[in-house]
Design a protein around this motif. Structure first.
Motif, PDB file in Angstrom:
ATOM      1  N   PRO A   1     -24.566   4.986  -9.473  1.00 34.81           N
ATOM      2  CA  PRO A   1     -24.338   6.431  -9.376  1.00 34.81           C
ATOM      3  C   PRO A   1     -23.019   6.731  -8.651  1.00 34.81           C
ATOM      4  CG  PRO A   1     -25.917   5.777  -7.720  1.00 34.81           C
ATOM      5  CD  PRO A   1     -25.630   4.543  -8.537  1.00 34.81           C
TER       6      PRO A   1
ATOM      7  N   ASN B   1     -28.377  10.634  -4.616  1.00 35.91           N
ATOM      8  CA  ASN B   1     -28.571   9.494  -5.516  1.00 35.91           C
ATOM      9  C   ASN B   1     -29.801   8.673  -5.163  1.00 35.91           C
ATOM     10  OD1 ASN B   1     -26.219  10.247  -6.852  1.00 35.91           O
ATOM     11  ND2 ASN B   1     -24.922   8.841  -5.695  1.00 35.91           N
ATOM     12  N   SER B   2     -30.289   8.811  -3.934  1.00 37.37           N
ATOM     13  CA  SER B   2     -31.493   8.094  -3.502  1.00 37.37           C
ATOM     14  C   SER B   2     -32.760   8.903  -3.760  1.00 37.37           C
ATOM     15  CB  SER B   2     -31.402   7.754  -2.009  1.00 37.37           C
ATOM     16  OG  SER B   2     -30.299   6.913  -1.748  1.00 37.37           O
TER      17      SER B   2
ATOM     18  N   MET C   1     -38.463  11.170  -3.805  1.00 37.95           N
ATOM     19  CA  MET C   1     -38.561  10.267  -2.638  1.00 37.95           C
ATOM     20  C   MET C   1     -39.302  10.982  -1.512  1.00 37.95           C
ATOM     21  SD  MET C   1     -35.442   8.383  -0.628  1.00 37.95           S
ATOM     22  CE  MET C   1     -35.735   7.078   0.555  1.00 37.95           C
TER      23      MET C   1
ATOM     24  N   LYS D   1     -21.610   3.290  -0.115  1.00 43.25           N
ATOM     25  CA  LYS D   1     -22.608   3.670  -1.117  1.00 43.25           C
ATOM     26  C   LYS D   1     -23.875   2.882  -0.833  1.00 43.25           C
ATOM     27  CE  LYS D   1     -21.541   4.198  -5.533  1.00 43.25           C
ATOM     28  NZ  LYS D   1     -21.240   3.855  -6.964  1.00 43.25           N
ATOM     29  N   MET D   2     -24.965   3.593  -0.606  1.00 39.62           N
ATOM     30  CA  MET D   2     -26.222   2.949  -0.230  1.00 39.62           C
ATOM     31  C   MET D   2     -27.390   3.668  -0.885  1.00 39.62           C
ATOM     32  SD  MET D   2     -27.834   2.456   3.618  1.00 39.62           S
ATOM     33  CE  MET D   2     -26.382   1.598   4.200  1.00 39.62           C
ATOM     34  N   ASP D   3     -28.351   2.897  -1.354  1.00 35.17           N
ATOM     35  CA  ASP D   3     -29.608   3.454  -1.846  1.00 35.17           C
ATOM     36  C   ASP D   3     -30.601   3.434  -0.696  1.00 35.17           C
ATOM     37  OD1 ASP D   3     -31.983   4.162  -3.108  1.00 35.17           O
ATOM     38  OD2 ASP D   3     -31.481   3.061  -4.944  1.00 35.17           O
ATOM     39  N   TYR D   4     -30.859   4.597  -0.135  1.00 31.04           N
ATOM     40  CA  TYR D   4     -31.759   4.684   1.015  1.00 31.04           C
ATOM     41  C   TYR D   4     -33.195   4.301   0.666  1.00 31.04           C
ATOM     42  CZ  TYR D   4     -27.902   7.340   3.119  1.00 31.04           C
ATOM     43  OH  TYR D   4     -26.677   7.734   3.606  1.00 31.04           O
ATOM     44  N   ARG D   5     -33.518   4.286  -0.624  1.00 28.44           N
ATOM     45  CA  ARG D   5     -34.873   3.863  -1.013  1.00 28.44           C
ATOM     46  C   ARG D   5     -35.124   2.414  -0.625  1.00 28.44           C
ATOM     47  NH1 ARG D   5     -34.282   6.773  -6.824  1.00 28.44           N
ATOM     48  NH2 ARG D   5     -32.270   5.727  -6.587  1.00 28.44           N
ATOM     49  N   ASP D   6     -34.091   1.589  -0.687  1.00 30.24           N
ATOM     50  CA  ASP D   6     -34.242   0.187  -0.288  1.00 30.24           C
ATOM     51  C   ASP D   6     -34.528   0.083   1.209  1.00 30.24           C
ATOM     52  OD1 ASP D   6     -33.659  -0.533  -2.896  1.00 30.24           O
ATOM     53  OD2 ASP D   6     -31.526  -0.848  -2.499  1.00 30.24           O
TER      54      ASP D   6
ATOM     55  N   SER E   1     -23.803  12.330  -1.255  1.00 32.43           N
ATOM     56  CA  SER E   1     -24.080  11.715  -2.552  1.00 32.43           C
ATOM     57  C   SER E   1     -25.121  10.615  -2.432  1.00 32.43           C
ATOM     58  CB  SER E   1     -22.783  11.153  -3.147  1.00 32.43           C
ATOM     59  OG  SER E   1     -21.852  12.181  -3.418  1.00 32.43           O
ATOM     60  N   ASN E   2     -25.056   9.840  -1.349  1.00 31.97           N
ATOM     61  CA  ASN E   2     -26.063   8.801  -1.148  1.00 31.97           C
ATOM     62  C   ASN E   2     -27.459   9.400  -1.027  1.00 31.97           C
ATOM     63  OD1 ASN E   2     -24.233   6.651  -1.177  1.00 31.97           O
ATOM     64  ND2 ASN E   2     -23.837   6.789   1.016  1.00 31.97           N
TER      65      ASN E   2
END
Length: 372
Positions: free
Chosen positions: A269, A47-48, A1, A130-135, A43-44
């Motif tokens: 994840p 995992n991102s 990323m 829990k968040m996907d920072y890529r979004d 972890s976020n």
């Protein structure tokens, strides 16, 4: 990323957590029988796909630094990137403690200068989600935003602990109120920001030398009309322990709900933490444990109902514990009654004692090491 991470973990939430943060940073507070608060943001980040993360600490950081001693648990043990833990230090140019969130980043500007990634994800360390920072980053790019602020619609909740955003129909920020008594909207900032690395450097160099030390007070609010600042709505589970004792209590108790627990424990994840080598929990003949989540190494001889129990807790015969949080190493003697309580690490209650709080909203708290 193509982003680096910054986790703001320097505070104790201005005393709102009382004796729970007398000897530890709020980021190090135990959550859900096995986690620390910072585990969720760490972890976020991992995992991102963010491979380089700085944790900015200050207040009572010993236990937090101990927790972060090995970065491999969150997959940051690598040659390129990794996990960096920064604290205030004395140098030829100054010896100030961090005077705010913006100042904490400014004092560690070398981290930004030595990075090559285009963007920075900034997040607090006292929230469970829990968040996907890529979004969020893709939204930031698609909007052509200078800064993106993650928010959640908190209709029906107490908004006096949050920054409240006013936005137009395109989610562009029009105004921002910090902890208002009468909120104009229910869009509450989650303390998560996306910004380009170069813009962040420019803003910090402009604001901090002039006495502006806060990200929100001195950058987000004053620049809301000058920059393209957009809101990104997050609709998943999110809870903050930084709002106070009740927030901490309720966040832990949420882990007794299967739908909440599954998000972090059973859905990939996963949220990772530093493991402890303890045997499984032991339930002896007289034990009756229901509607509870239990850490490793705990031993039960009595009755436990609707509780969050951490590792190495011992509950003796005839003891009854309800609606409580028992942290690591707590020992409860024979025929004790504990209800609506938070017992910090290594609390010991002798035979026949009663520790009863008013309610979930006003639990009784025994500080670390208390002997009754």
């Amino acid at each position: 990323m193509k982003a680096i991470g910054i986790i703001l973990a320097g505070g104790n939430n201005d005393g709102r957590l009382g004796v729970l943060t007398e000897q530890r940073a709020s980021a190090a507070l135990p959550i859900g029988s096995c986690y620390r608060a910072i585990d969720f943001t760490l972890s976020n980040m991992s995992n991102s796909g963010i491979g380089k993360v700085a944790v900015l600490t200050q207040y009572n950081s010993r236990s937090l630094r101990d927790h972060l001693t090995s970065s491999k648990w969150w997959d940051f043990g690598r040659k390129q990137g990794g996990l960096f833990v920064f604290t205030p230090y004395t140098s030829s140019t100054g010896n100030d403690w961090f005077r705010g969130t913006a100042d904490s980043i400014y004092q560690n500007m070398t981290y930004l200068h030595r990075s090559n990634e285009e963007y920075v994800i900034i997040a607090s360390s006292d929230s469970v989600y829990k968040m996907d920072y890529r979004d969020v980053l893709q939204y930031h790019i698609d909007k052509g935003a200078d800064i993106t602020v993650v928010y959640q619609n908190m209709e029906g909740k107490d908004l006096t602990h949050f920054g409240i955003m006013q936005m137009d129909e395109n989610k562009r920020l029009l105004g921002f109120e910090e902890k208002p008594e009468q909120a104009q909207t229910t869009s509450a900032s989650l303390g998560i920001y996306v910004i380009s690395r170069k813009l962040l450097i420019d803003l910090l160099q402009e604001v901090v030398p002039q006495g502006g030390y806060g990200l929100v007070k001195d950058i987000i609010i004053p620049y809301s009309k000058k920059l393209n600042i957009f809101g990104y709505e997050f609709k998943g589970y999110w809870s903050s322990i930084g709002t106070g004792i009740h927030g901490y209590f309720e966040t832990n108790m949420d882990f007794l709900k299967k739908e909440v627990r599954d998000v972090f424990v059973n859905q990939y994840p996963y949220i990772e933490t530093k493991p402890k080598d303890e045997p499984p929990a032991k339930y002896n003949a007289g034990a009756d444990v229901t509607d509870s989540i239990v850490g490793s190494g705990a031993i039960f001889n009595g009755t436990v109902e609707h509780c969050v129990v951490f590792r190495k807790v011992y509950i003796d015969e005839g003891a009854v514990v309800r609606n409580s949080i028992l942290m690591e190493g707590v020992r409860i003697g024979k025929n004790c009654v504990v209800e609506n309580a938070i017992l910090d690490k290594e609390v010991s209650i002798s035979e026949g004692q009663q520790v009863i709080g008013k309610s979930s909203e006003e639990p009784i708290i025994l500080k670390k090491g208390t002997k009754l």
